[in-house]
Scaffold this motif. Structure first.
Motif, mmCIF file in Angstrom:
data_model
loop_
_atom_site.group_PDB
_atom_site.id
_atom_site.type_symbol
_atom_site.label_atom_id
_atom_site.label_comp_id
_atom_site.label_asym_id
_atom_site.label_seq_id
_atom_site.Cartn_x
_atom_site.Cartn_y
_atom_site.Cartn_z
ATOM 1 N N ASP A 76 -0.274 5.653 -14.853
ATOM 2 C CA ASP A 76 -1.537 5.139 -15.379
ATOM 3 C C ASP A 76 -2.166 6.112 -16.364
ATOM 4 O OD1 ASP A 76 -3.091 7.067 -13.934
ATOM 5 O OD2 ASP A 76 -3.380 5.701 -12.265
ATOM 6 N N SER A 101 -9.715 -1.439 -8.465
ATOM 7 C CA SER A 101 -8.907 -2.072 -9.508
ATOM 8 C C SER A 101 -8.630 -3.537 -9.196
ATOM 9 C CB SER A 101 -7.571 -1.342 -9.676
ATOM 10 O OG SER A 101 -6.768 -1.518 -8.529
ATOM 11 N N TYR A 156 -7.708 9.334 -5.593
ATOM 12 C CA TYR A 156 -6.784 10.292 -6.198
ATOM 13 C C TYR A 156 -7.404 11.685 -6.222
ATOM 14 C CZ TYR A 156 -9.689 9.707 -10.374
ATOM 15 O OH TYR A 156 -10.749 9.661 -11.242
ATOM 16 N N GLN A 168 -2.105 10.386 -5.219
ATOM 17 C CA GLN A 168 -2.735 9.104 -5.528
ATOM 18 C C GLN A 168 -2.321 8.080 -4.474
ATOM 19 O OE1 GLN A 168 -2.965 8.315 -9.710
ATOM 20 N NE2 GLN A 168 -2.317 6.210 -9.431
ATOM 21 N N ARG A 181 -2.872 3.714 -3.046
ATOM 22 C CA ARG A 181 -3.347 2.344 -3.286
ATOM 23 C C ARG A 181 -3.500 1.660 -1.937
ATOM 24 N NH1 ARG A 181 -0.697 -3.112 -3.383
ATOM 25 N NH2 ARG A 181 -2.014 -4.398 -4.693
ATOM 26 N N TYR A 182 -4.635 1.005 -1.772
ATOM 27 C CA TYR A 182 -4.854 0.173 -0.595
ATOM 28 C C TYR A 182 -5.439 -1.146 -1.067
ATOM 29 C CZ TYR A 182 -6.466 -1.670 3.788
ATOM 30 O OH TYR A 182 -6.665 -2.491 4.854
ATOM 31 N N ASP A 204 -5.447 -6.024 -9.689
ATOM 32 C CA ASP A 204 -4.008 -5.924 -9.904
ATOM 33 C C ASP A 204 -3.433 -7.294 -10.237
ATOM 34 O OD1 ASP A 204 -4.744 -3.490 -8.797
ATOM 35 O OD2 ASP A 204 -3.839 -3.926 -6.859
ATOM 36 N N ARG A 223 -8.176 2.813 -5.067
ATOM 37 C CA ARG A 223 -7.179 3.817 -5.451
ATOM 38 C C ARG A 223 -7.796 5.220 -5.473
ATOM 39 N NH1 ARG A 223 -2.785 1.300 -7.819
ATOM 40 N NH2 ARG A 223 -3.083 -0.934 -8.094
ATOM 41 N N ASN A 227 0.849 -1.184 0.000
ATOM 42 C CA ASN A 227 0.000 0.000 0.000
ATOM 43 C C ASN A 227 0.885 1.236 0.000
ATOM 44 O OD1 ASN A 227 -2.288 -1.670 0.269
ATOM 45 N ND2 ASN A 227 -1.960 -1.788 2.468
ATOM 46 N N SER A 283 -7.880 -3.689 -5.266
ATOM 47 C CA SER A 283 -7.423 -2.507 -4.536
ATOM 48 C C SER A 283 -8.381 -1.335 -4.725
ATOM 49 C CB SER A 283 -6.039 -2.075 -5.031
ATOM 50 O OG SER A 283 -5.092 -3.088 -4.811
ATOM 51 N N TYR A 330 -2.532 -3.001 -13.591
ATOM 52 C CA TYR A 330 -3.890 -2.963 -13.042
ATOM 53 C C TYR A 330 -4.862 -2.316 -14.010
ATOM 54 C CZ TYR A 330 -2.587 1.799 -11.473
ATOM 55 O OH TYR A 330 -2.161 3.099 -11.397
ATOM 56 N N GLU A 379 2.579 -0.389 -11.693
ATOM 57 C CA GLU A 379 3.242 0.061 -10.472
ATOM 58 C C GLU A 379 4.313 -0.953 -10.125
ATOM 59 O OE1 GLU A 379 0.082 0.201 -7.641
ATOM 60 O OE2 GLU A 379 -0.225 -1.948 -7.701
#
Length: 171
Positions: free
Chosen positions: A140, A76, A56, A37, A39-40, A78, A54, A7, A52, A94, A128
């Motif tokens: 992206d 997303s 932003y 941005q 990601r988790y 991934d 995301r 993350n 995930s 992703y 990523e």
């Protein structure tokens, strides 16, 4: 502990081909801005593939001094494209779908393709990768589902995805 993509929260730049003519500027102008941005990973599948979220936010401006901002979130999937010896993913590709809204929007400004003129669905394709144990690089393309130029009455307005790239700090 295995060090995968993980993350992160990152900052970067965005580029977009102009979509709206106004204030003496042509619709064929490239604009730039900043992005935040993150990601988790919500669900990991054996430390390789993941679902995930995301979020932003994007900030853009024009030479005439107009500022715009917008933001959204993607969900997303991934796919791991490179694995460490421990089996965790070092790099992902992703795809995602989400929704974005404008926060600050001047309808005569030259950033409409990047921020959007109203809430809209967004599709995304990105990559990523882990650069160090603390840093992740990301890039992206976000594809808004409406053409902001045409929504303001233009014809044949430029449609362009928004390109973002930057560095994220893992947490």
């Amino acid at each position: 502990k295995a060090q995968g993509v993980g993350n992160y929260v990152g900052v970067g730049v965005l580029l977009n081909q102009q979509g709206t003519a106004g204030n003496g500027f042509s619709a064929q102008r490239t604009i730039s801005g900043a992005t935040i941005q993150a990601r988790y990973a919500v669900k990991n599948f054996t430390n390789l593939n993941a679902v995930s979220v995301r979020p932003y936010a994007s900030f853009v401006g024009t030479p005439a001094g107009q500022l715009g901002s917008g933001g959204g979130a993607l969900v997303s999937y991934d796919w791991s494209v490179s694995r460490a010896k421990s089996g965790v993913s070092r790099a992902n590709v992703y795809t995602g779908v989400g929704y974005q809204i404008p926060f600050v929007n001047d309808t005569a400004a030259n950033y409409q393709s990047a921020v959007g003129n109203r809430g809209q669905f967004v599709l995304a394709l990105g990559v990523e990768g882990r650069l160090t144990n603390s840093l992740v690089g990301f890039a992206d393309l976000k594809f808004p589902t409406t053409n902001a130029a045409n929504s303001y009455g233009a014809t044949n307005g430029t449609y362009s995805p928004v390109f973002t790239t930057g560095l994220g700090f893992k947490f």
